[in-house]
Design a protein around this motif. Structure first.
Motif, PDB file in Angstrom:
ATOM      1  N   UNK A   1       0.836  -1.199   0.000  1.00 12.30           N
ATOM      2  CA  UNK A   1       0.000   0.000   0.000  1.00 12.30           C
ATOM      3  C   UNK A   1       0.874   1.252   0.000  1.00 12.30           C
ATOM      4  N   UNK A   2       1.945   1.222   0.801  1.00 13.00           N
ATOM      5  CA  UNK A   2       2.884   2.345   0.832  1.00 13.00           C
ATOM      6  C   UNK A   2       3.524   2.555  -0.542  1.00 13.00           C
ATOM      7  N   UNK A   3       3.848   1.465  -1.225  1.00 13.63           N
ATOM      8  CA  UNK A   3       4.452   1.573  -2.551  1.00 13.63           C
ATOM      9  C   UNK A   3       3.492   2.245  -3.532  1.00 13.63           C
ATOM     10  N   UNK A   4       2.222   1.844  -3.512  1.00 15.56           N
ATOM     11  CA  UNK A   4       1.235   2.480  -4.391  1.00 15.56           C
ATOM     12  C   UNK A   4       1.120   3.971  -4.089  1.00 15.56           C
ATOM     13  N   UNK A   5       1.113   4.307  -2.816  1.00 19.09           N
ATOM     14  CA  UNK A   5       0.998   5.708  -2.411  1.00 19.09           C
ATOM     15  C   UNK A   5       2.251   6.483  -2.796  1.00 19.09           C
ATOM     16  N   UNK A   6       3.416   5.969  -2.415  1.00 22.74           N
ATOM     17  CA  UNK A   6       4.673   6.696  -2.651  1.00 22.74           C
ATOM     18  C   UNK A   6       4.984   6.860  -4.134  1.00 22.74           C
ATOM     19  N   UNK A   7       4.547   5.921  -4.948  1.00 23.15           N
ATOM     20  CA  UNK A   7       4.766   6.023  -6.388  1.00 23.15           C
ATOM     21  C   UNK A   7       3.736   6.940  -7.052  1.00 23.15           C
ATOM     22  N   UNK A   8       2.746   7.352  -6.295  1.00 23.74           N
ATOM     23  CA  UNK A   8       1.730   8.249  -6.829  1.00 23.74           C
ATOM     24  C   UNK A   8       0.676   7.575  -7.689  1.00 23.74           C
ATOM     25  N   UNK A   9       0.549   6.254  -7.539  1.00 25.01           N
ATOM     26  CA  UNK A   9      -0.440   5.520  -8.337  1.00 25.01           C
ATOM     27  C   UNK A   9      -1.860   5.666  -7.795  1.00 25.01           C
ATOM     28  N   UNK A  10      -1.967   5.993  -6.509  1.00 29.87           N
ATOM     29  CA  UNK A  10      -3.276   6.118  -5.864  1.00 29.87           C
ATOM     30  C   UNK A  10      -3.256   7.376  -5.001  1.00 29.87           C
ATOM     31  N   UNK A  11      -4.368   8.091  -4.986  1.00 26.48           N
ATOM     32  CA  UNK A  11      -4.445   9.318  -4.187  1.00 26.48           C
ATOM     33  C   UNK A  11      -4.413   8.995  -2.697  1.00 26.48           C
ATOM     34  N   UNK A  12      -3.897   9.943  -1.929  1.00 24.79           N
ATOM     35  CA  UNK A  12      -3.867   9.793  -0.471  1.00 24.79           C
ATOM     36  C   UNK A  12      -5.264   9.554   0.081  1.00 24.79           C
ATOM     37  N   UNK A  13      -6.233  10.242  -0.478  1.00 29.83           N
ATOM     38  CA  UNK A  13      -7.621  10.137  -0.017  1.00 29.83           C
ATOM     39  C   UNK A  13      -8.137   8.697  -0.103  1.00 29.83           C
ATOM     40  N   UNK A  14      -7.749   7.991  -1.152  1.00 32.59           N
ATOM     41  CA  UNK A  14      -8.226   6.623  -1.341  1.00 32.59           C
ATOM     42  C   UNK A  14      -7.400   5.604  -0.571  1.00 32.59           C
ATOM     43  N   UNK A  15      -6.113   5.846  -0.434  1.00 31.45           N
ATOM     44  CA  UNK A  15      -5.258   4.800   0.123  1.00 31.45           C
ATOM     45  C   UNK A  15      -5.040   4.914   1.624  1.00 31.45           C
ATOM     46  N   UNK A  16      -5.081   6.120   2.163  1.00 32.47           N
ATOM     47  CA  UNK A  16      -4.781   6.269   3.591  1.00 32.47           C
ATOM     48  C   UNK A  16      -5.750   5.523   4.507  1.00 32.47           C
ATOM     49  N   UNK A  17      -7.062   5.490   4.216  1.00 27.58           N
ATOM     50  CA  UNK A  17      -7.941   4.678   5.076  1.00 27.58           C
ATOM     51  C   UNK A  17      -7.564   3.188   5.060  1.00 27.58           C
ATOM     52  N   UNK A  18      -7.126   2.690   3.912  1.00 23.61           N
ATOM     53  CA  UNK A  18      -6.709   1.293   3.819  1.00 23.61           C
ATOM     54  C   UNK A  18      -5.404   1.067   4.574  1.00 23.61           C
ATOM     55  N   UNK A  19      -4.497   2.019   4.478  1.00 28.22           N
ATOM     56  CA  UNK A  19      -3.238   1.907   5.205  1.00 28.22           C
ATOM     57  C   UNK A  19      -3.479   1.952   6.713  1.00 28.22           C
ATOM     58  N   UNK A  20      -4.386   2.813   7.127  1.00 27.26           N
ATOM     59  CA  UNK A  20      -4.712   2.909   8.552  1.00 27.26           C
ATOM     60  C   UNK A  20      -5.309   1.603   9.062  1.00 27.26           C
TER      61      UNK A  20
END
Length: 120
Positions: free
Chosen positions: A82-101
């Motif tokens: 999940x961090x890789x998707x976020x850090x690479x900019x493939x997914x917006x913070x808004x969509x990925x942060x709840x999943x990461x949490x």
């Protein structure tokens, strides 16, 4: 909350996280990179849910500890992808942060459960 209720709640949470990740992946742009990360992510997140269910029906304390060890490893790996998707900019913070949490919360819970089982 009783132990049984907590176990059932965690089963639901791990399964829901797997479903949410699958739906997230299905809605992102497919590139060579996202396909590789997505396959790894889906494999790890579904393993969290499946192995937690297996731990819940373990026949011994040793088997429970073993299955929970897998759950911990796969939950940590899920968080990594999940961090890789976020850090690479493939997914917006808004969509990925709840999943990461949620992945982090599950990781903390199962890590503590495994540690408690290992101390017994």
């Amino acid at each position: 909350m009783s132990k049984t209720e907590f176990v059932e709640l965690l089963k639901k949470r791990t399964k829901q996280l797997a479903l949410d990740v699958i739906l997230l992946y299905d809605n992102i742009k497919k590139t060579d990179s996202t396909r590789v990360i997505g396959r790894q992510l889906i494999r790890s997140v579904t393993s969290v849910a499946a192995n937690y269910r297996a731990a819940c029906i373990a026949r011994s304390q040793r088997e429970f500890f073993s299955k929970m060890s897998i759950v911990v490893e796969e939950a940590d790996e899920t968080l990594f992808w999940l961090e890789m998707l976020k850090d690479a900019g493939f997914v917006s913070n808004e969509k990925i942060e709840p999943l990461m949490d949620e992945a982090l919360q599950i990781l903390k819970i199962v890590s503590k459960a495994r540690k408690s089982a290992g101390n017994n």
